[in-house]
Design an enzyme around this catalytic site. Sequence first.
Site, PDB file in Angstrom:
ATOM      1  N   ARG A   1       0.801  -1.225   0.000  1.00 47.50           N
ATOM      2  CA  ARG A   1       0.000   0.000   0.000  1.00 47.50           C
ATOM      3  C   ARG A   1       0.837   1.279   0.000  1.00 47.50           C
ATOM      4  O   ARG A   1       0.600   2.186  -0.799  1.00 47.50           O
ATOM      5  CB  ARG A   1      -0.912   0.058   1.251  1.00 47.50           C
ATOM      6  CG  ARG A   1      -2.223  -0.620   1.114  1.00 47.50           C
ATOM      7  CD  ARG A   1      -2.604  -1.214   2.443  1.00 47.50           C
ATOM      8  NE  ARG A   1      -1.637  -2.247   2.752  1.00 47.50           N
ATOM      9  CZ  ARG A   1      -1.730  -3.498   2.293  1.00 47.50           C
ATOM     10  NH1 ARG A   1      -2.765  -3.859   1.594  1.00 47.50           N
ATOM     11  NH2 ARG A   1      -0.791  -4.392   2.561  1.00 47.50           N
ATOM     12  N   THR A   2       1.784   1.361   0.919  1.00 46.99           N
ATOM     13  CA  THR A   2       2.467   2.640   1.097  1.00 46.99           C
ATOM     14  C   THR A   2       3.276   2.993  -0.150  1.00 46.99           C
ATOM     15  O   THR A   2       3.178   4.100  -0.682  1.00 46.99           O
ATOM     16  CB  THR A   2       3.370   2.594   2.351  1.00 46.99           C
ATOM     17  OG1 THR A   2       2.595   2.089   3.436  1.00 46.99           O
ATOM     18  CG2 THR A   2       3.907   3.970   2.695  1.00 46.99           C
TER      19      THR A   2
ATOM     20  N   LYS B   1      25.774  -3.528  -0.257  1.00 51.20           N
ATOM     21  CA  LYS B   1      27.257  -3.495  -0.282  1.00 51.20           C
ATOM     22  C   LYS B   1      27.806  -2.753   0.923  1.00 51.20           C
ATOM     23  O   LYS B   1      29.000  -2.511   1.010  1.00 51.20           O
ATOM     24  CB  LYS B   1      27.728  -2.786  -1.558  1.00 51.20           C
ATOM     25  CG  LYS B   1      27.235  -3.390  -2.847  1.00 51.20           C
ATOM     26  CD  LYS B   1      27.655  -2.474  -4.014  1.00 51.20           C
ATOM     27  CE  LYS B   1      26.791  -2.742  -5.235  1.00 51.20           C
ATOM     28  NZ  LYS B   1      26.831  -1.604  -6.172  1.00 51.20           N
TER      29      LYS B   1
ATOM     30  N   ARG C   1      11.081   3.952   3.672  1.00 54.53           N
ATOM     31  CA  ARG C   1      10.722   2.982   4.731  1.00 54.53           C
ATOM     32  C   ARG C   1      11.981   2.234   5.119  1.00 54.53           C
ATOM     33  O   ARG C   1      12.774   1.829   4.256  1.00 54.53           O
ATOM     34  CB  ARG C   1       9.655   2.003   4.247  1.00 54.53           C
ATOM     35  CG  ARG C   1       9.421   0.869   5.243  1.00 54.53           C
ATOM     36  CD  ARG C   1       8.239   0.014   4.885  1.00 54.53           C
ATOM     37  NE  ARG C   1       6.989   0.721   5.096  1.00 54.53           N
ATOM     38  CZ  ARG C   1       5.784   0.147   5.032  1.00 54.53           C
ATOM     39  NH1 ARG C   1       5.690  -1.143   4.756  1.00 54.53           N
ATOM     40  NH2 ARG C   1       4.695   0.838   5.231  1.00 54.53           N
TER      41      ARG C   1
ATOM     42  N   HIS D   1       4.566   5.816  11.678  1.00 55.20           N
ATOM     43  CA  HIS D   1       4.128   5.642  10.288  1.00 55.20           C
ATOM     44  C   HIS D   1       3.180   6.804   9.980  1.00 55.20           C
ATOM     45  O   HIS D   1       1.965   6.623   9.858  1.00 55.20           O
ATOM     46  CB  HIS D   1       3.427   4.290  10.165  1.00 55.20           C
ATOM     47  CG  HIS D   1       3.200   3.820   8.754  1.00 55.20           C
ATOM     48  ND1 HIS D   1       3.408   4.607   7.637  1.00 55.20           N
ATOM     49  CD2 HIS D   1       2.763   2.613   8.287  1.00 55.20           C
ATOM     50  CE1 HIS D   1       3.106   3.907   6.547  1.00 55.20           C
ATOM     51  NE2 HIS D   1       2.718   2.694   6.925  1.00 55.20           N
TER      52      HIS D   1
END
Length: 308
Positions: free
Chosen positions: A51-52, A80, A101, A129
């Site tokens: 969703r986000t 890396k 995120r 959030h």
Amino acid sequence: MRHLLDTTDLSVSEIDDIIALADDIIENKKAYSKICEGKQLATLFFEPSTRTRLSFESAMLSLGGSVLGFSEANTSSASKGETVEDTVRVVSGYADIIAMRHPVEGAPKVASSASLVPVINAGDGGHSHPTQTMTDLLTIHREKGRLSNLTIGLCGDLKFGRTVHSLVKAMCRYPDISFVLISPKELSVPDYIKTDYLEANGIPYFETEKMEDVMPQLDILYMTRVQRERFFSEDEYLKHKDAFILDNSKLKNAKSDLTVMHPLPRVNEIAKEVDSDSRARYFEQARNGKFIRMALIITLLRWAGELD
Ligand code: CP
């Protein structure tokens, strides 16, 4: 440079303005379809999302802008050993705004200190959030016509659930709010949420392990998933995973205008039979996520002097 790391970065009047802008976008989509022409959104997702990430991308495309980014850490140079600071410093030279995120709490704050463009926290560990919370506030406002005078039941994993923590912090700022906290003791709301937000603001709340007993009082029931990825052991997760399952029988004593919400994804905490109940609003909530993110992109780019 203003970033969005938590809803507490926004004043109440700014939150109200962003909700009003999202409402206007819903009513007049065409009027906003070119507003971000020539602008680029980078989506840096070090943790999975449906969703986000996709609603951010859909939001920017619907504003006439374009998107770039990655959806898992192992397809970026983080694999890396590149630091978040270096990644964001570089990407902020390619994009006008960043949504990020990360599984580590505080990572978006670190990113914001290195970025040349606004950073939006799209979820950091169990912490916060804010764009989900803005989605939730838009949904509550559209369903109830207000963000005050509400009894809100929060149910499930209230310990690790960042959406719950963000929602409590935001709703504490509106008048006549009370909370019913429904969870097993082991997954109860962290103490700092109770002391620094609920008690500090004189917000009435009580804790229970029985969903059925409190159902008649609730205006909003906010269900959450027990999140396997936040537990340190599989045994602990298995012990709690089915702690609460909302089904039609549990809704029998609920108000006729109850609003059932869930940030999604669900696993099995809401039975599929509930989807056809008119009080189930979680798919509308997910759709609102696109429109509030359109409003947030416009607002942050305006604050950065990138849009009129
Ligand atoms: N609600 C939410 O954050 O969903 P995703 O994890 O799919 O983005």
